[in-house]
Scaffold this motif. Structure first.
Motif, PDB file in Angstrom:
ATOM      1  N   THR A 112       0.678  -1.336   0.066  1.00  0.00           N
ATOM      2  CA  THR A 112       0.006  -0.158   0.202  1.00  0.00           C
ATOM      3  C   THR A 112       0.878   1.170   0.123  1.00  0.00           C
ATOM      4  N   GLY A 113       2.175   1.106   0.221  1.00  0.00           N
ATOM      5  CA  GLY A 113       3.201   2.318  -0.049  1.00  0.00           C
ATOM      6  C   GLY A 113       4.423   1.985   0.042  1.00  0.00           C
ATOM      7  N   LEU A 114       5.354   2.690  -0.186  1.00  0.00           N
ATOM      8  CA  LEU A 114       6.762   2.473  -0.358  1.00  0.00           C
ATOM      9  C   LEU A 114       7.677   2.429   0.857  1.00  0.00           C
ATOM     10  N   PHE A 121       1.106  -1.825   4.406  1.00  0.00           N
ATOM     11  CA  PHE A 121       0.603  -3.171   4.360  1.00  0.00           C
ATOM     12  C   PHE A 121       0.883  -3.863   3.288  1.00  0.00           C
ATOM     13  N   ILE A 122       1.381  -5.157   3.197  1.00  0.00           N
ATOM     14  CA  ILE A 122       1.394  -6.046   2.051  1.00  0.00           C
ATOM     15  C   ILE A 122      -0.008  -6.581   1.619  1.00  0.00           C
ATOM     16  N   PHE A 123      -0.566  -6.374   0.541  1.00  0.00           N
ATOM     17  CA  PHE A 123      -1.896  -6.835   0.114  1.00  0.00           C
ATOM     18  C   PHE A 123      -1.720  -7.819  -0.768  1.00  0.00           C
ATOM     19  N   ASN A 144      -9.081  -8.297   3.276  1.00  0.00           N
ATOM     20  CA  ASN A 144      -9.355  -7.147   4.362  1.00  0.00           C
ATOM     21  C   ASN A 144      -8.319  -7.125   5.492  1.00  0.00           C
ATOM     22  N   TYR A 145      -7.923  -6.102   6.145  1.00  0.00           N
ATOM     23  CA  TYR A 145      -6.989  -5.905   7.062  1.00  0.00           C
ATOM     24  C   TYR A 145      -6.977  -7.078   7.993  1.00  0.00           C
ATOM     25  N   ALA A 146      -8.128  -7.450   8.566  1.00  0.00           N
ATOM     26  CA  ALA A 146      -8.539  -8.375   9.279  1.00  0.00           C
ATOM     27  C   ALA A 146      -8.028  -9.888   9.247  1.00  0.00           C
ATOM     28  N   GLU A 147      -7.601  -9.998   7.914  1.00  0.00           N
ATOM     29  CA  GLU A 147      -7.023 -11.296   7.341  1.00  0.00           C
ATOM     30  C   GLU A 147      -5.806 -11.482   7.642  1.00  0.00           C
ATOM     31  N   GLU A 148      -5.017 -10.462   7.873  1.00  0.00           N
ATOM     32  CA  GLU A 148      -3.566 -10.308   7.561  1.00  0.00           C
ATOM     33  C   GLU A 148      -2.886 -11.558   8.469  1.00  0.00           C
ATOM     34  N   ARG A 149      -3.252 -11.633   9.855  1.00  0.00           N
ATOM     35  CA  ARG A 149      -2.673 -12.831  10.681  1.00  0.00           C
ATOM     36  C   ARG A 149      -2.939 -14.489   9.680  1.00  0.00           C
ATOM     37  N   TYR A 239      -6.139  -0.823  -4.951  1.00  0.00           N
ATOM     38  CA  TYR A 239      -6.581  -1.687  -3.936  1.00  0.00           C
ATOM     39  C   TYR A 239      -7.349  -0.902  -2.672  1.00  0.00           C
ATOM     40  N   PHE A 240      -7.075   0.185  -2.527  1.00  0.00           N
ATOM     41  CA  PHE A 240      -7.937   0.945  -1.641  1.00  0.00           C
ATOM     42  C   PHE A 240      -9.353   1.086  -2.280  1.00  0.00           C
TER      43      PHE A 240
END
Length: 424
Positions: A112-114, A121-123, A144-149, A239-240
């Motif tokens: 999501t950024g550099l 985040f890595i999406f 979604n961010y909640a799935e990161e783990r 992505y956003f």
């Protein structure tokens, strides 16, 4: 009736998912109730994949498979697997590692950024690897961010199959960010042997191409032209947008771009390996041969290092030929082969530019310290001073002033030695 504890858990979960995801679930549910099918905008329709269960909940990935005989630019994907891994270890300055390509993966991310801070985040996580007669690119997507783990857990399980990771600027960015995400998730990321192809690419092509970006290398070196590909710089914005409207169709080009990056990593490894194994046949640019010569020098393969420089010295491009002769002269000097070095320094005296001074300085050192011919060394030093003084009238610089100071000091020393020899 649910207890207060259950209702609080549900509330926290809804907060973690965010309004965008809740709305997306409602949209999908509504569409399914009416048609019995997922809408075209759904991820499962646009980018069909697999939902994997983990101890931290579900996550989503898709596999893209290629026959190893499929070409990516100039090379079939199978060519990389024929390369001795020891070659890549050498160019990446790794002492030792497994020699089985089954223990190697290629790794790349979309973020999501550099930056490598907590807010980035890595999406999209991509891992490429050989599996029988196929090259597989597995892409884990952060729905979604909640799935990161859950994604990180699944990714760590996959990476656990490999002992070596190949990336492009991965040491400087991808791996650092991955470490950050694992730390924030309070999870452990197992270390791997990391081969970053950016430094060797810079050694070979920094002075040849406009830049050493992966997409430039694949176009100019590997002969691959992308199609149906969305530039990586657009990935965060798309992505956003997906997080807001749930429309996965604009992401297709990003997934394609990501696959191309990993395929290019594999074929770039093959090309670098071929350059090292067959420099005189594969290298087409003098700078490639200069870079290869330095590697061979570091590996103490002096015959190969010399052969690369000799090939450049025989090319028609005068500037490169002179530079090759100069590098060859220093190569011979380091090995104590002064007769060969002196011949090359004399050959360079008739050339222009820096070759009017640098070879004269080396010859003056040789005649003073090796041949003990002080008068000849003095004559060369005086010639060099005159050349540098002429330059300093046109261009003033601290470097020229320092050079004149050193040359003047050498002239005075040689004058004393000449007088001493006459008096003796």
């Amino acid at each position: 009736m649910r207890s207060l504890r259950d209702r609080l858990k549900s509330y926290k979960k809804d907060m973690a998912l965010g309004d965008a995801e809740i709305r997306l679930e409602e949209m999908v549910s509504e569409a399914e109730s009416v048609t019995g099918e997922l809408p075209d905008t759904a991820l499962e329709r646009a980018l069909p994949g697999v939902e994997q269960d983990t101890p931290f909940g579900p996550c989503y990935y898709r596999d893209v498979r290629f026959d190893v005989l499929s070409a990516h630019g100039h090379y079939p994907l199978a060519r990389t697997r024929h390369l001795p891994l020891s070659v890549l270890y050498g160019v990446c300055k790794i002492q030792d590692g497994p020699l089985d390509w089954g223990k190697v993966c290629f790794f790349d991310t979309e973020t999501t950024g550099l930056g490598s801070g907590a807010g980035n985040f890595i999406f999209l996580f991509g891992v490429g690897f050989y599996e029988d007669d196929e090259f597989v690119v597995r892409q884990y997507f952060l729905r979604n961010y909640a799935e990161e783990r859950a994604v990180l857990y699944a990714l760590s399980e996959l990476l656990g199959r490999f002992e070596v990771m190949v990336s492009f600027n991965g040491k400087g960015f991808d791996w650092k960010l991955l470490e950050t995400r694992f730390t924030l998730a309070r999870m452990e990321l197992q270390p791997v042997l990391h081969l970053d192809l950016l430094p060797p690419a810079r050694r070979l092509w920094k002075k040849v191409l406009k830049n050493c970006k992966l997409i430039t290398l694949e176009q100019e070196v590997l002969g691959f032209a992308r199609q149906d590909d969305t530039p990586g710089k657009m990935a965060p914005e798309l992505y956003f947008a997906y997080q807001t409207d749930g429309d996965a169709r604009p992401l297709v080009g990003i997934f394609t771009h990501h696959v191309h990056d990993i395929l290019t990593l594999a074929t770039l490894a093959a090309h670098i390996g071929l350059l090292v194994e067959q420099p005189l046949h594969v290298a087409t640019h003098p700078e490639e041969l200069f870079g290869l010569s330095r590697w061979y020098d570091e590996w103490e393969k002096s015959d190969s290092s010399e052969a690369c420089l000799v090939k450049v010295s025989e090319m028609e491009e005068l500037d490169y030929a002179c530079e090759a002769l100069w590098k060859l002269s220093l190569f011979y000097k380091r090995r104590g082969q002064f007769e060969k070095a002196v011949l090359l320094w004399h050959d360079l005296l008739s050339s222009g530019g820096m070759w009017k001074t640098a070879p004269r300085i080396e010859l003056a050192k040789y005649y003073e310290h090796k041949a003990r011919d002080y008068s000849r060394a003095l004559s060369l030093t005086v010639e060099t001073i005159e050349i540098v003084q002429t330059r300093s009238t046109v261009l003033r610089s601290h470097r020229l002033e320092h050079e004149l100071h050193e040359l003047s000091y050498r002239r005075e020393r040689l004058l004393r030695k000449c007088r001493g020899k006459l008096e003796g």
